[in-house]
Design a protein around this motif. Structure first.
Motif, PDB file in Angstrom:
ATOM      1  N   UNK A 599       1.387  14.403  -9.899  1.00  0.00           N
ATOM      2  CA  UNK A 599       2.784  14.459 -10.774  1.00  0.00           C
ATOM      3  C   UNK A 599       2.899  12.961 -11.188  1.00  0.00           C
ATOM      4  N   UNK A 600       2.617  11.906 -10.551  1.00  0.00           N
ATOM      5  CA  UNK A 600       2.653  10.601 -10.920  1.00  0.00           C
ATOM      6  C   UNK A 600       1.535  10.124 -11.688  1.00  0.00           C
ATOM      7  N   UNK A 601       0.192  10.743 -11.652  1.00  0.00           N
ATOM      8  CA  UNK A 601      -0.659  10.489 -12.383  1.00  0.00           C
ATOM      9  C   UNK A 601      -0.341  10.723 -13.869  1.00  0.00           C
ATOM     10  N   UNK A 602       0.364  11.534 -14.036  1.00  0.00           N
ATOM     11  CA  UNK A 602       0.967  12.064 -15.610  1.00  0.00           C
ATOM     12  C   UNK A 602       2.213  11.304 -16.007  1.00  0.00           C
ATOM     13  N   UNK A 603       3.363  11.148 -15.164  1.00  0.00           N
ATOM     14  CA  UNK A 603       4.270  10.309 -15.352  1.00  0.00           C
ATOM     15  C   UNK A 603       4.597   9.318 -14.364  1.00  0.00           C
ATOM     16  N   UNK A 605       6.852   7.087 -13.944  1.00  0.00           N
ATOM     17  CA  UNK A 605       8.405   7.068 -13.809  1.00  0.00           C
ATOM     18  C   UNK A 605       8.960   8.230 -13.150  1.00  0.00           C
ATOM     19  N   UNK A 606       8.330   9.311 -12.687  1.00  0.00           N
ATOM     20  CA  UNK A 606       8.971  10.379 -11.942  1.00  0.00           C
ATOM     21  C   UNK A 606       9.568  10.070 -10.812  1.00  0.00           C
ATOM     22  N   UNK A 607      10.804   9.732 -10.822  1.00  0.00           N
ATOM     23  CA  UNK A 607      11.412   9.215  -9.350  1.00  0.00           C
ATOM     24  C   UNK A 607      11.377  10.337  -8.395  1.00  0.00           C
ATOM     25  N   UNK A 608      11.438  11.656  -8.942  1.00  0.00           N
ATOM     26  CA  UNK A 608      11.507  12.807  -8.010  1.00  0.00           C
ATOM     27  C   UNK A 608      10.261  12.776  -7.008  1.00  0.00           C
ATOM     28  N   UNK A 609       8.977  12.641  -7.877  1.00  0.00           N
ATOM     29  CA  UNK A 609       7.915  12.665  -7.191  1.00  0.00           C
ATOM     30  C   UNK A 609       7.844  11.526  -6.029  1.00  0.00           C
ATOM     31  N   UNK A 610       8.346  10.376  -6.550  1.00  0.00           N
ATOM     32  CA  UNK A 610       8.074   9.194  -5.757  1.00  0.00           C
ATOM     33  C   UNK A 610       8.841   9.437  -4.439  1.00  0.00           C
ATOM     34  N   UNK A 611      10.147  10.047  -4.716  1.00  0.00           N
ATOM     35  CA  UNK A 611      10.854  10.193  -3.437  1.00  0.00           C
ATOM     36  C   UNK A 611      10.271  11.464  -2.423  1.00  0.00           C
ATOM     37  N   UNK A 612       9.780  12.418  -3.201  1.00  0.00           N
ATOM     38  CA  UNK A 612       8.733  13.197  -2.326  1.00  0.00           C
ATOM     39  C   UNK A 612       7.787  12.523  -1.589  1.00  0.00           C
ATOM     40  N   UNK A 629       6.005   3.048  -1.640  1.00  0.00           N
ATOM     41  CA  UNK A 629       6.708   3.896  -2.518  1.00  0.00           C
ATOM     42  C   UNK A 629       8.043   3.346  -2.735  1.00  0.00           C
ATOM     43  N   UNK A 630       8.916   3.238  -1.665  1.00  0.00           N
ATOM     44  CA  UNK A 630      10.151   2.558  -1.728  1.00  0.00           C
ATOM     45  C   UNK A 630      10.064   1.352  -2.598  1.00  0.00           C
ATOM     46  N   UNK A 631       9.123   0.480  -2.536  1.00  0.00           N
ATOM     47  CA  UNK A 631       9.117  -0.867  -3.508  1.00  0.00           C
ATOM     48  C   UNK A 631       9.160  -0.160  -4.740  1.00  0.00           C
TER      49      UNK A 631
END
Length: 952
Positions: A599-603, A605-612, A629-631
Motif C-alpha cells: 500500500x505504501x509503495x503506491x501512497x 503518505x498512507x498513515x493507515x498502512x503505516x499504523x498497520x 515506522x513510528x519515526x
C-alpha cells in the motif's frame, strides 16, 4: 506598476531567482524563536452549547447559541514565532488560527491583527472571529474547529527554524488534518505546510481553503492575475473590470456597489496573489506552486452599511478587513455549481494530500507585478525609463541583467538582504520594447506582462445540450450530492438513474456505497454483486465488495474483492491497506506487513498502512522496524496520538502515558480516544483498544465500549460498567461511529435500560435510517425521564401518524424548564401550522422566562405581528439587540413588515398622517436589529412608495 496601457500590453519581464549563486544567510543570524505564553485579550465570549441532538447536518458536532456584546478580559494561550524580520502569533485555543503576522521594521501587520477576540455567529457551529489566517478542511464553510481548541505542538528545529503544528480529527469526515506553521531563521517569510489524510475506507468530501484576513484601509489593491472570476455557483464574470461601468475591481474602494463580494479569480496561469496598500507603500504576498493551489479568492463584506455593520460586530478598533483565500479547487462550489464544469471533488479512501504556502510582506515597491519565495517585484515605466523595484525576503548574491528586445542593457552584481528593497533604473529604446530581467543564470521564475500571456483556454461553461435527466446526467447529480454529504438526495438521483437502466454499473456501485454507509449491508451487497455480474474486474465494484463482505464476516470473499481491486492504480493502496487490516485481525502479522508495504509503495503518505506496519512489527517483536515506522509517522504527522500510545505500549512507563495524555488538547478529547480505540478494535487488537479507553475521560460511550471489550474477554465486571453508563448524563453525548453501533447493538441485548437504545437510534437517524431509529424509540416508550429524549422524539416522529410534537415538547419543557430551546421549537411548530394564538402564548411564556434571550424575543415579536398586534411588536423590537449571523436580515424584515401592516391598519381608520409616519419608519434600517442598509439602488421600496401615494 507599469504606467500606460500600451506598456502593459507589450511589457515582458522574466525574473530568475533560484540558482547556484543564491547564498545562505550570514552565520551570525540567530535561530528563530518559539515561545508559548498566556496573554489577556478583550474577549466577547460564546457559550450555551446546544445539548439537543440534531442528526444530519453538522452532527455529531453541536452549535453554540450564546453570544455577548459585553466584553471580558480573558487569558488565551499564545504561540509566538519570531526571527529578525517577522513575528507570527498563533492562538491554539481559537482554532489554531494564525492570529497575525507583523513586519518588525515598520511594526505593521501584513496579516490583519484583531486586538480583540470577538466571537460572532458566522461558522457552521456558530462562533467565529475575524482576522488572521484560518485553515479549513472537510466540508464547505468554516471548519467546525475554527473557534475551539485544537491539538498543537511547538518545535525548535535543528536548522534554526521554529515550528508550531496544529491539527485535529474532523468528526464529519473522520479525516485528519495537520498544519505546520514554520518561521525560518534568516528569511522574511513564514510557511504553512498542510497534511490532510482520509483515514477512512470510503471516499469523503474534499474541501480545503486557507482564509487570510487583511486590512481594508489604505488604498488597498488586490494583486490577482486573471481574466474572469467564478461565483460559488460556477457562474463566470469578467475580471477585473466591472461589467456595468468598467471600474477596476482590483481596488477595494471601487467595490462600492451591490452586496457581499466573492471573487474566485480565474483565467491565468499564476502561482501567487497579493495585496498592496498604496497609501503606506506596503504589501503582502502569498505564493504556492500552481499545481498545489489552483484557487484564489477575494471576499468583501460590502462597502454599504449592509457590510460595514460587521466592522463593529467583529472588532473594536482595528477597522474593516477583507479576506484573500487560497484553495485546492478553483471555487468554493455550492450546490448549483454542479450544473457547471466546476463540480465537487471526492477524497479517495486512505488518500493523503500535502502542499506548502509562503506568506511574506513587501516594502516600498510602489505596487506588485510578481512574487515568489525570493521576493516581490514591481516595475515602473516613465517614458523610456524603466525602474525595477525588488523587495527580497532572503539573502541573495547574484548578477542582475536587463535586456531589451534581446539586447543587453545592463549587468551588475547585487548583494541583497531581506526587506531591503533594491532599485535599478535603465533607459530603454522605446516604450514598446520587450524587456527581460534576469537575476542569475537560470530562468525558473518568469513573469510576462503581455495581456495574452499565461491566459488559460480551459472551458468555463457546460455544453448547452447536456441532458441532466439522461442516464449519465442523473448519475452525475447523484455523485455530486454524495460529495456534498447530501446522501438522501443522492439516493433519489441514483434511483432515478437505475430506473432508466437497472444495469448501469457506476450507479449500482454508488448506490451500494450509500447503503453501506447506512449499515444496510445485505442490500449493498446485492447492488455491488449486480455490478460484478456486468464486469468482474471493475475496480470500484471489487473494492466495495471487499468492504461489505468484510463487515459481514465473509473474510475469504472480502480478500477476493480486495485482491482484484489491488490490480487497479486507483484502488491499489486502499485495497492493500484493507488486506493488511484483514491479516492483522487474523494474527497474520508478516502478511499484514507485506500488504501494508505494498500500500505504501503506491501512497507513501498512507498513515493507515503505516499504523498497520507498526502494529505488525510490534507483535513480531521487530523493534527496529517498529521504531522506523513510528519515526516516519511522526515525520508526516507529529500530532498523531497513535505514535505516543504505541510508545506507551512498548515501555509501559508512566512518563509515556503522561506524554500521550498531554498531547490531546482539542475541544473534544474523548473523541480522540474513541477513534483510536475503534481503530485498534477493527484490527482485532481488543487489548490495545481497552488500554486506550482505560486512559480516556469518562463518558457513556466509553463505558459501553469498555463493557463490551471486558465481556468478550470473560470479565464479569462489565455489568457494573453498563450500570454506570446508564446513570450518566446524556447531554452533549452524540454517538455516530459505525463501530459504536455494533457495540450498542450488543449492549441492548445485555441491558434493558432505554439509554443504549436512544444512543443507537441517534446513529441510525444520522444515517437516514428513520425506520430503525423510530423503532428503537418505540422500544423506549414513555418511561424515560429525560428532556433530551422527548425533544428528539418530537422531531423524529414529526409528521408521522403516531407523532405528537406538542405533547413531547411540552414534556421536555416540564422535565427541564431551564432549557429555552424547547419553547422556541414549540413556538415554531405552532406557527408552521398557522396556529397564531398558540404560537404567541408559547413565545410570550418563553420570553418571560428568558428575557435576555433575543432569539426568543424575535420569536415573540413574530408572534405579535402574526396576531396583528403591530404596535406591540414594534415596541418590543425597539428594545431588542440582535447579534446576527452572516447574512441575517430577519430582524429588519420583521420591523418593516410590522410597520407597513400597522400603516395599512391606520389607513383603514383614516389616520393618513400617522400612516405616513409609519411608512417612513418602515424605510429605516435599525442596526440594533442586526442588519445594515444596502446601497439605495439595491433596496426595493416600491411598496412603501405605493402606500404613501395612497395616503396622499
Amino acid at each position: 506598476m507599469l504606467k500606460g496601457p500600451s506598456a502593459l500590453r507589450v511589457f515582458i519581464l522574466a525574473l530568475s531567482l533560484v540558482l547556484g549563486y543564491v547564498t545562505a544567510s550570514p552565520a551570525q543570524s540567530r535561530p528563530a524563536a518559539v515561545r508559548e505564553y498566556e496573554q489577556s485579550f478583550t474577549t466577547y465570549p460564546y457559550s450555551d452549547p446546544d445539548p439537543i441532538p440534531s442528526p444530519g447536518g453538522i452532527y455529531p458536532y453541536f452549535r453554540f447559541d450564546g453570544f455577548s456584546d459585553k466584553p471580558v478580559q480573558k487569558k488565551w494561550k499564545v504561540v509566538e514565532l519570531e526571527n529578525e524580520y517577522l513575528r507570527v502569533l498563533i492562538l491554539p485555543e481559537v482554532g489554531g488560527k494564525i492570529w497575525t503576522a507583523i513586519e518588525k521594521s515598520t511594526g505593521r501587520p501584513f496579516i490583519y491583527n484583531n486586538r480583540v477576540v470577538k466571537f460572532r455567529d458566522i461558522a457552521m457551529r456558530g462562533p467565529w472571529t475575524s482576522g488572521g489566517i484560518e485553515a479549513n478542511y472537510g466540508i464547505i464553510g468554516h471548519s467546525p474547529h475554527c473557534a475551539s481548541p485544537v491539538d498543537y505542538l511547538c518545535v525548535q528545529n535543528e536548522d534554526g527554524s521554529a515550528s508550531c503544528f496544529i491539527g485535529v480529527l474532523d468528526l464529519l469526515t473522520r479525516t485528519r488534518w495537520r498544519l505546520e506553521i514554520q518561521l525560518p531563521r534568516d528569511k522574511a517569510y513564514f510557511t504553512t505546510s498542510s497534511f490532510w489524510h482520509n483515514a477512512t475506507s470510503l471516499e469523503q468530501p474534499y474541501y480545503t481553503w486557507m482564509n487570510a484576513g487583511v486590512p481594508a484601509a489604505g488604498n488597498l489593491q488586490f494583486i490577482y492575475p486573471g481574466t474572469c472570476y467564478l461565483e460559488h455557483n460556477g457562474e463566470v464574470h469578467p475580471w477585473n473590470r466591472y461589467e456595468a461601468d468598467g471600474r477596476d475591481l482590483s481596488y477595494y474602494e471601487n467595490n462600492n456597489f451591490g452586496g457581499y463580494k466573492s471573487y474566485h479569480v480565474f483565467g491565468r496561469y499564476t502561482d501567487f496573489f497579493g495585496a498592496y496598500w498604496h497609501d503606506h507603500d506596503f504589501g503582502m504576498a502569498r505564493y504556492a506552486p500552481r499545481h498545489e493551489k489552483l484557487g484564489k479568492k477575494i471576499w468583501i463584506w460590502g462597502l454599504s452599511q449592509q457590510g460595514m455593520i460587521w466592522e463593529k460586530l467583529l472588532t473594536d478598533q482595528d477597522g474593516q478587513y477583507v479576506e484573500i483565500q487560497s484553495g485546492r479547487l478553483f471555487n468554493q462550489s455550492e450546490k448549483n455549481s454542479t450544473l457547471t464544469p466546476f463540480k465537487h471533488r471526492g477524497f479517495a479512501p486512505y488518500g493523503a494530500d500535502t502542499w506548502k504556502e509562503y506568506w511574506f510582506p513587501a516594502l516600498a515597491t510602489n505596487g506588485m507585478l510578481h512574487a515568489n519565495p525570493y521576493g516581490t517585484l514591481n516595475a515602473v515605466r516613465t517614458g523610456r525609463d524603466l525602474t525595477l523595484l525588488f523587495c527580497p525576503v532572503q539573502f541573495i548574491q547574484d548578477t542582475l541583467s536587463i535586456y531589451a528586445n534581446g539586447e543587453l542593457l545592463l549587468r551588475q552584481s547585487v548583494d541583497l538582504r531581506p526587506l531591503h528593497t533594491h532599485s535599478v533604473k535603465v533607459a530603454t529604446f522605446s516604450e514598446l520594447d520587450q524587456i527581460r530581467v534576469v537575476l542569475g543564470r537560470n530562468k525558473l521564475v518568469v513573469y510576462n506582462g503581455d495581456d495574452q500571456a499565461n491566459v488559460l483556454a480551459r472551458p468555463v461553461t457546460m455544453p448547452e445540450d447536456f441532458d441532466w435527466n439522461s442516464l449519465y446526467g442523473l448519475y452525475l447529480q447523484g455523485k455530486e450530492q454524495i460529495r456534498r454529504r447530501d446522501y438522501a438526495a443522492a439516493e433519489e438521483k441514483l434511483q432515478a438513474c437505475l430506473a432508466l437502466d437497472p444495469n448501469y454499473a457506476p450507479a449500482l456501485i454508488e448506490k451500494a456505497v450509500l447503503l453501506y454507509r447506512r449499515l444496510h449491508d445485505t442490500e449493498a451487497l446485492a447492488c455491488v454483486v449486480r455490478a460484478l455480474r456486468i464486469d468482474t474486474y471493475d475496480p470500484a465494484a471489487n473494492y466495495y465488495y471487499g468492504l461489505i463482505q468484510a463487515r459481514m464476516g465473509n473474510l475469504i470473499d472480502s480478500r477476493d474483492g480486495f485482491d482484484v481491486a489491488s490490480q487497479s492504480m486507483e484502488y491499489r493502496s486502499a485495497a492493500f491497506t484493507e488486506l493488511a487490516k484483514l491479516a492483522l485481525r487474523e494474527g497474520l502479522d508478516a502478511v499484514a506487513e507485506q500488504h501494508a508495504a505494498a500500500a505504501l509503495a503506491v501512497n507513501q503518505f498512507n498513515l493507515e498502512a503505516l499504523q498497520c506496519r507498526a502494529v505488525a512489527g510490534r507483535r513480531q517483536q521487530q523493534p527496529a522496524t517498529t521504531e522506523q515506522v513510528l519515526g516516519r509517522l511522526v515525520e508526516l504527522d507529529p500530532l498523531n496520538p497513535f505514535v505516543l500510545f504505541e510508545k506507551y505500549l512498548h515501555s509501559g512507563a508512566e512518563a509515556e502515558a503522561r506524554a500521550f495524555l498531554g498531547s490531546i488538547r482539542n475541544e473534544l478529547p474523548g473523541e480522540t480516544f474513541l477513534e483510536l480505540a475503534a481503530w485498534y478494535h477493527r484490527q482485532g487488537c481488543a487489548q490495545e483498544a481497552e488500554q486506550v479507553l482505560n486512559l480516556a475521560p469518562p463518558s457513556p460511550e466509553r463505558m459501553y465500549w469498555l463493557a463490551f471489550l471486558r465481556a468478550h474477554r470473560g470479565d464479569s465486571t462489565y455489568r457494573e460498567l453498563l450500570q454506570t453508563a446508564d446513570k450518566m448524563d446524556p447531554a452533549l453525548v452524540f454517538p455516530f461511529r459505525e463501530e459504536t453501533a455494533g457495540v450498542l447493538s450488543w449492549v441492548i441485548k445485555e441491558d434493558s435500560h432505554w439509554l443504549p437504545k436512544y444512543y443507537l437510534a441517534l446513529i441510525h437517524w444520522d444515517r437516514n435510517n428513520l425506520t430503525e431509529a423510530r423503532e428503537l424509540f418505540r422500544c423506549c416508550g414513555l418511561k424515560p425521564r429525560s428532556d433530551l429524549y422527548y425533544a428528539c422524539r418530537a422531531e423524529l416522529f414529526k409528521g408521522e401518524k403516531e407523532g405528537d410534537f406538542a405533547a413531547d415538547m411540552k414534556r421536555a419543557m416540564e422535565l427541564n424548564p431551564a432549557q429555552w430551546r424547547y419553547g422556541l421549537s414549540l413556538t415554531r411548530f405552532y406557527r408552521d401550522r398557522q396556529q397564531a394564538e398558540q404560537a404567541l402564548t408559547t413565545a410570550a411564556q418563553a420570553y418571560a422566562a428568558f428575557p435576555k434571550n433575543y432569539i426568543l424575543g424575535m420569536a415573540l415579536a413574530r408572534g405579535l405581528c402574526d396576531s396583528r398586534q403591530y404596535e406591540r411588536c414594534l415596541d418590543l423590537l425597539k428594545d431588542l439587540t440582535v447579534l446576527p449571523y452572516e447574512g441575517a436580515t430577519e430582524g429588519r424584515l420583521l420591523y418593516r413588515e410590522a410597520g407597513l401592516r400597522w400603516a395599512i391598519q391606520q389607513m383603514a381608520a383614516g389616520a393618513y398622517r400617522r400612516s405616513l409616519q409609519q411608512i417612513d419608519q418602515a424605510r429605516e434600517w435599525p442596526e440594533h436589529l442586526g442588519a445594515g442598509k444596502p446601497y439605495a439602488e439595491d433596496v426595493d421600496e416600491r411598496l412603501e412608495d405605493w402606500l404613501a401615494a395612497q395616503c396622499f
